[in-house]
Design an enzyme around this catalytic site. Structure first.
Site, PDB file in Angstrom:
ATOM      1  CB  SER A  98      -0.957  -0.082   1.199  1.00 29.04           C
ATOM      2  OG  SER A  98      -1.922   0.910   1.149  1.00 29.04           O
ATOM      3  CG  ASP A 148      -7.246  -1.989  -3.572  1.00 23.32           C
ATOM      4  OD1 ASP A 148      -7.876  -1.138  -2.915  1.00 23.32           O
ATOM      5  OD2 ASP A 148      -6.037  -2.204  -3.419  1.00 23.32           O
ATOM      6  CG  HIS A 179      -6.010  -1.635   0.180  1.00 24.29           C
ATOM      7  ND1 HIS A 179      -5.422  -1.207  -0.993  1.00 24.29           N
ATOM      8  CD2 HIS A 179      -5.255  -1.097   1.187  1.00 24.29           C
ATOM      9  CE1 HIS A 179      -4.376  -0.438  -0.705  1.00 24.29           C
ATOM     10  NE2 HIS A 179      -4.255  -0.371   0.611  1.00 24.29           N
TER      11      HIS A 179
HETATM   12  C1  MLT Z   1      -1.324   5.851  -0.395  1.00 30.82           C
HETATM   13  O1  MLT Z   1      -1.724   6.849   0.172  1.00 30.82           O
HETATM   14  O2  MLT Z   1      -0.129   5.577  -0.571  1.00 30.82           O
HETATM   15  C2  MLT Z   1      -2.367   4.908  -0.921  1.00 30.82           C
HETATM   16  O3  MLT Z   1      -3.576   5.536  -1.037  1.00 30.82           O
HETATM   17  C3  MLT Z   1      -2.474   3.697  -0.067  1.00 30.82           C
HETATM   18  C4  MLT Z   1      -2.797   4.028   1.359  1.00 30.82           C
HETATM   19  O4  MLT Z   1      -1.895   4.228   2.128  1.00 30.82           O
HETATM   20  O5  MLT Z   1      -3.985   4.077   1.708  1.00 30.82           O
END
Ligand code: MLT
Length: 208
Positions: A98, A148, A179
């Site tokens: 992520s 996701d 996710h």
């Molecule tokens: C980010 O902000 O890098 C992406 O949206 C993934 C997350 O951290 O939620």
């Protein structure tokens, strides 16, 4: 440059690789250590904690809102992380989830010398580089979730295409998941990292 809080667990000489574990929003430097052990037993594990706080949750760079990144901060944080990682012995392989996968992708694009390869779990193209990076000789596994809501399946496809365009050897996996990660894709990632490590050892012993 103020230092990162990080975990560093030395591995065995035979494995000779370092997995750089980069957590998701709200995680820390301990979160992905079990994943690292599973992906490549014997690897050195290095995990810095993201320095940016969003409502008290650590991240690697600022965002203005979900999926709208602060690109100036992302650029600065990518270089800061890359400078920190450059102090450790390689080869370094990124394993990011992520937000951690997004800064790993940003590092490939802006500081391609840092990682020999990367496992990017739920990442998208985070930034357009000003200078085209040369990613030839690097291998990347991109794994997205078809359902996701944060990183769309198209986001994973675009990331794979972008990295390929700069010469990386990219494997794209799309999981029947959101996710969250699945056991099946972690098995896939383990096989991928195992093969990558074996290939790297072979090339190093041929070269040496
Ligand atoms: C980010 O902000 O890098 C992406 O949206 C993934 C997350 O951290 O939620």
């Amino acid at each position: 440059m103020s230092d990162f809080v990080y975990s560093h667990i030395p591995g065995d000489e035979a494995t000779g690789l370092t997995l750089v574990l980069l957590h998701g929003t709200g995680g820390d430097e301990k979160d992905l250590l079990p994943l690292g052990r599973k992906l490549l037993p014997g690897a050195t594990l290095l995990s810095p904690r993201g320095k940016v706080l969003e409502d008290g949750m650590p991240r690697y760079f600022r965002r203005l809102r979900e999926n709208v990144f602060d690109l100036l901060d992302l650029r600065f944080r990518t270089n800061e992380l890359a400078d920190f990682l450059a102090r450790f012995e390689g080869p370094l392989i990124a394993v990011g989830y992520s937000n951690g996968a997004n800064i790993a992708a940003s590092t490939l694009l802006l500081r391609p010398e840092i990682f020999a390869g990367a496992v990017l779990l739920r990442a998208r193209v985070p930034i357009e580089p000003d200078v085209a990076p040369d990613l030839s000789g690097k291998s990347v596994l991109v794994s997205g979730g078809r359902r996701d809501p944060i990183i769309s399946p198209q986001g994973s496809v675009e990331l794979a295409q972008t990295l390929r365009g700069y010469g990386a050897d990219v494997t794209l996996n799309q999981e029947n998941a959101g996710h969250e990660l699945t056991a099946a894709e972690l098995e896939l990632a383990r096989d991928w990292v195992g093969k990558f490590a074996a290939g790297l050892r072979e090339r190093t012993s041929v070269a040496g």
